[in-house]
Every structure is written in structure tokens, then in C-alpha cells.
Design a protein around this motif. Sequence first.
Motif, PDB file in Angstrom:
ATOM      1  N   ALA A 169     -17.101  -5.108  10.140  1.00 16.49           N
ATOM      2  CA  ALA A 169     -16.146  -6.938   9.988  1.00 16.49           C
ATOM      3  C   ALA A 169     -14.945  -5.878   9.590  1.00 16.49           C
ATOM      4  CB  ALA A 169     -17.020  -7.777   9.371  1.00 16.49           C
ATOM      5  N   TYR A 170     -14.948  -5.566   8.225  1.00 11.55           N
ATOM      6  CA  TYR A 170     -13.555  -5.559   7.232  1.00 11.55           C
ATOM      7  C   TYR A 170     -12.673  -4.283   7.807  1.00 11.55           C
ATOM      8  CZ  TYR A 170     -10.585  -3.995   3.573  1.00 11.55           C
ATOM      9  OH  TYR A 170      -9.676  -3.329   2.899  1.00 11.55           O
ATOM     10  N   GLN A 171     -13.103  -3.634   9.056  1.00 14.73           N
ATOM     11  CA  GLN A 171     -12.115  -3.269   9.602  1.00 14.73           C
ATOM     12  C   GLN A 171     -11.577  -4.077  10.314  1.00 14.73           C
ATOM     13  OE1 GLN A 171     -14.633   0.355  10.645  1.00 14.73           O
ATOM     14  NE2 GLN A 171     -13.424   1.514   9.517  1.00 14.73           N
ATOM     15  N   GLN A 172     -12.513  -4.783  11.538  1.00 14.11           N
ATOM     16  CA  GLN A 172     -11.763  -6.074  12.205  1.00 14.11           C
ATOM     17  C   GLN A 172     -11.342  -6.591  11.645  1.00 14.11           C
ATOM     18  OE1 GLN A 172     -15.183  -7.705  13.881  1.00 14.11           O
ATOM     19  NE2 GLN A 172     -16.097  -6.027  15.243  1.00 14.11           N
ATOM     20  N   GLY A 173     -10.989  -6.649  10.788  1.00 16.89           N
ATOM     21  CA  GLY A 173      -9.977  -8.163  10.107  1.00 16.89           C
ATOM     22  C   GLY A 173      -8.529  -6.610   9.251  1.00 16.89           C
ATOM     23  N   ASP A 239     -10.771   0.636   2.597  1.00 20.70           N
ATOM     24  CA  ASP A 239     -11.513   0.919   3.429  1.00 20.70           C
ATOM     25  C   ASP A 239     -12.160   2.503   4.103  1.00 20.70           C
ATOM     26  OD1 ASP A 239     -13.711   0.644   6.771  1.00 20.70           O
ATOM     27  OD2 ASP A 239     -11.389   2.686   6.833  1.00 20.70           O
ATOM     28  N   ARG A 240     -11.398   3.472   3.449  1.00 15.00           N
ATOM     29  CA  ARG A 240     -11.643   4.853   3.153  1.00 15.00           C
ATOM     30  C   ARG A 240     -12.840   5.481   2.021  1.00 15.00           C
ATOM     31  NH1 ARG A 240      -5.964   5.832   4.609  1.00 15.00           N
ATOM     32  NH2 ARG A 240      -5.236   5.317   2.309  1.00 15.00           N
ATOM     33  N   LEU A 244     -16.749   5.967   1.847  1.00 19.39           N
ATOM     34  CA  LEU A 244     -17.472   7.228   0.566  1.00 19.39           C
ATOM     35  C   LEU A 244     -18.895   6.274  -0.391  1.00 19.39           C
ATOM     36  CD1 LEU A 244     -14.541   8.291  -0.729  1.00 19.39           C
ATOM     37  CD2 LEU A 244     -16.122   9.569   0.764  1.00 19.39           C
ATOM     38  N   LEU A 245     -18.036   5.112  -0.019  1.00 25.85           N
ATOM     39  CA  LEU A 245     -19.129   4.211  -0.755  1.00 25.85           C
ATOM     40  C   LEU A 245     -20.431   4.032  -0.097  1.00 25.85           C
ATOM     41  CD1 LEU A 245     -17.914   0.652  -2.455  1.00 25.85           C
ATOM     42  CD2 LEU A 245     -20.293   1.012  -1.284  1.00 25.85           C
ATOM     43  N   LEU A 246     -20.626   3.927   1.054  1.00 21.84           N
ATOM     44  CA  LEU A 246     -21.639   3.667   1.485  1.00 21.84           C
ATOM     45  C   LEU A 246     -22.780   4.838   1.662  1.00 21.84           C
ATOM     46  CD1 LEU A 246     -20.573   1.630   4.355  1.00 21.84           C
ATOM     47  CD2 LEU A 246     -21.601   0.746   2.542  1.00 21.84           C
ATOM     48  N   ALA A 247     -22.590   6.301   1.408  1.00 22.95           N
ATOM     49  CA  ALA A 247     -22.640   7.495   1.397  1.00 22.95           C
ATOM     50  C   ALA A 247     -23.280   7.721  -0.112  1.00 22.95           C
ATOM     51  CB  ALA A 247     -21.871   8.809   2.001  1.00 22.95           C
TER      52      ALA A 247
END
Length: 559
Positions: A169-173, A239-240, A244-247
Motif C-alpha cells: 500500500a505504501y508503494q502504491q501511494g 521504502d527500501r 530491510l525492516l520487514l526481514a
Amino acid sequence: MVTGVTSLGLVRDELFATMEQAEQSLEHFIAERQNGTLLQQAVEAMHQVRGTLNLIELTGAELLAQELLDQATDIPAGAGEERDIQLSALSNALHVLRRYLENLDLHRQEMPELLLPAINDLRQAGGQAPLPESYFFSVRLDQVRQGAVAVKLPEGANPDVLARRFRQAYQQGLLGFLRGAKVPSSLRMMLRALGGLERLYAEQPRGRLCWIGAAAIESQLDGQLLARKSRKQLFSRLDRELKLLLANTAYEAPRSLQKELLYLVALADSQGQRARELRDAFGMTALPFTDQLLEQEYQRLSGPGQAVMRSLSAAIFEELNSVKDMIDLIERGTAPVESFDSLHALLGKLAKTLAMVGLISPGNALQSQLPMVAGWSAAAPVEATELLKLADAVLYVEGMVAGLDSGERRHGRQAAEPGHEEGSFANHQLAEARIVVLDEAQAGLSMAKRAITAYLESNGEKLHLANVPVSLQAVRGGLWFLDQERAASLVGGCGDYIQRQMLETSAMPSEQMLETLADALTSLEYYLEGGAGMRRGFQTDVLDLAASSVRALGLQVAA
């Protein structure tokens, strides 16, 4: 040693002369690229400018001067077309630096952020990474968020899957924001996505970036910050980092990224919940400028210098005087027949000229008079009320143009609605009176300091002080007129001390007491040089220094 804005006046003439030499040498080298002597002269002048700015500790200006020197040193004699971008950036940066110092000398307001575009243009031309927007911004990054509680997910819900959806959703925005399509909607989508991640990871280290990032996007939206290239790159970088944060459950955001995001929060001064929470947590106060003001001021720095504006001002005043002469002849009934057409044409020409140099309101004021003036002719007398309306408009324009040659362009001048120019003209006259009073007050304090020096050197000859108490009382009255009660009280205290302890007694005060008196007068003088605390960015706490000195003289000082 006195440094910063207050010391610029001490080196002003020599500094500007050296900068002019650098500009001329560089300009001639661009035309004659085989002449290495011209380039060397420009480099030597830039080196001298950088040294002077380092001496008086004007950090932002010194940084730009250092970048100028680095880039100029990199250019060889005989440089070809491949160096055109670099030479153009050098020429523009020299112009911006001169305009910045001219404004600094006039307004006593340091704003090094204005120099970042010119600095980054130079760095880009030289193949270097740009400096971030937050380069001159300071904030402690070790503050911890208090009381954050993660949201409880329904049984069976997968937090990793939910987090990936939030990032999508962040990437779409972000894509919409980068394209400039429906920017508010795109920012709101980015905000909701980061808000979801913030609630999901509130109790984990990686939740910190989501918290700060959400506040930055909220500020970008609420504060209507400009969608600069640097901000698009910032949110793309965010976004990049989310990837990293999600992993990584122990992820910690780079300090440079945190600082950039916090700068947007401070710049926007948003009243949103997240922004307020961040400002409280990090102890941030609103910056003394807005995003729109930075953009406007940088455009001014890129515009014509004072020499050009002086010439333009003189030309406009000459035409305004012609208009006033025609109005006078029409009012007397002695105007030649052709004067009416000439007046209409001259007013139209002036209106266009004013609009071209950015004086939109004065241009509109004259433009609004054209239909009325078009109806005038020698066949019928002109109504006195119509003449008065035109005269009011001309006086308003005259007042607005008066600041062009002194660097006051669009500073502190309120635009007037057509037909209401008389009120703006009155405000302008009041502002001019304020400047005169401040100048006279500074002159009175300077005279008092010279008199005290002469008194000390003559071993207590009271004749040197005879007029000082009266002069300081006049200064005191002027400051009361400007609603500067505290400064007026301190000046009055200095005058009382001179009268009672130096003129009415036989004993000469100690050298320490005389130095304390001089310190008080000097602090007051600096305060007045800064516009008596009315110009944003000037440190009004200099009055505290003056008050401390007056107390040391044994006088009562109001808080």
C-alpha cells in the motif's frame, strides 16, 4: 572577538570587493579559456573570501565558499565544453553568495538553508553527492518513544503477511507521489500504510522508523510541503528501508534517515497527532522559516543584485515623477491635450514593468487605474476624487519601489488591494519612520560610547560627557515610541548612571565599572542593529546581557 552577523559590517567593503573581483575574473575566463591567469585570479579571490567568512564564522556562507574553491581549483586552463555545467554552477553560486551576504548585511538574519541549492548544484556538477536538506538542522536522535503498545491481531492472523500488504500500500501511494498524481490522496495512502506498520511493530526496535516516517508524511501532507526531488528520493529511500525492516526483527534505522524525516516534522510545524508527539519526544521547536519562505527567498537570491535593482529603481522613479508632473498639470487644468494619452500609456508601461520584477501588487494598483484614466480628456475637467485615487496609487507604488535599491524588496511590505492603497502607503510611512528612529538610536549609543572613551582617556574630563545623558534620554524616548520598553529602560539606566556617578560626583568610577557601562551600551547597540528584536533569527537575548551589565552598575532593572 565578535563573530557572525554582527561582524559582517567590519569586513563588508573588502569582502564584497574581493567577491566582485572573483566574479569578473571567472566571467573573463569563461570567455577566454586559454588564459589560465584569469582562472588563477578567480581562485585566489575565492580563497580570500573563504578565509574571511571563516574568520567571522558565517558557517553556511563559508561552506558555499569552500565548495566554490574546490570546484574552481578542479577546472584546468583551456577547459572545453565538457566543463560548461561546472562553470555555470560556479558563476551562479558566486552570485547567490553575494546576494545572500547583501541580505545578511541588511536584515541580520542568518538562514544558511538558503545556500543548500547552490551548494548542491556545485557538488552535482563536480560529481559529488548532494548534502541533505537537514544539513544545518540539529536534533538529538537518542530519544525513546514512551508508552507504545502494539495492536493485538485476531487469532490466526499472520503479522508478516499483514506487514507485506502495508508495504505494498505504501508503494502504491509512493508511486502516485512520485508521478505527482493526486498527491494528497497518495500521501494519505502512504500515511495509512506506515501507521499500520507503526501499530504492528510499536513494541519492537523496527517500529521506531515507522513512527518517525508516519509523522514525516503527516507533516508533508498537513504542512503542504513542496514535492521537491529530495523529498521524493527520501520517501523512496524509506521504502527500501521498509524492505530491510520487514526481514529483520532487530532492525535499526540509519541515523541520517531519521534526521531527514525529523527535519520535515520541524519544518512543517504540523498540528497532527503524530507530529505533536514527535516534537514533544525530541524537544523540537518550530523552525524560524517555512518551506514556502525558503523557496521564495531562494528565488530572490537567484534574482538581480543590488546594483541592478538600484538602476531599475532609479528608472522607475523617473517615470513616476513624470506621472506626478502630469497629474499636477491636469489638476491645475493646464495639461496639453496629448498629456492624457501619454499618461495612460505611461501607466500601462509602468504596470507591466512592476509585474515583471515581481512587484505584483503595485503593478495591479496601476493597472486598475487604466480604465478610469482612459476616460479622461481635455474636453472635460477631471473629478478631484479620481485624481486623488490615482495619486494614492502612485504614492503606494512609490513606497513599494523605494526598497528596491536597499534590498528591502518584498520584505515586510503588505500588498494592497486596488483602491485601498492609501492604507498601505500609511503603513509604509510608519515603517520608514521606525527605520529612522532606529538609526538615530544607534547613532546616539555610538556617540555615548565615544564620549566615554574620551572621558577615560582624558582622565575624567567631564566636558566630554556633558551631552550624553540628554542624548540617551532621546534614545530612550525613541525606543518607547517603538514599544521597546525593556530596551528603553536599560538605556535610561545607563543615562542615569552617567549623570549621577560620573557628572555629579568628583570621583571617577573604576575602570571595571566603565567597562561594564561600555558592555551595556554595546549590547544595546547590537540589539538595535538587529532591528530591535523584530527580525526573525536575531537573538533578542542580547538584552539579557545588557540587563546583566546594568545590574552590575548597581541599578534596578525590571525583568
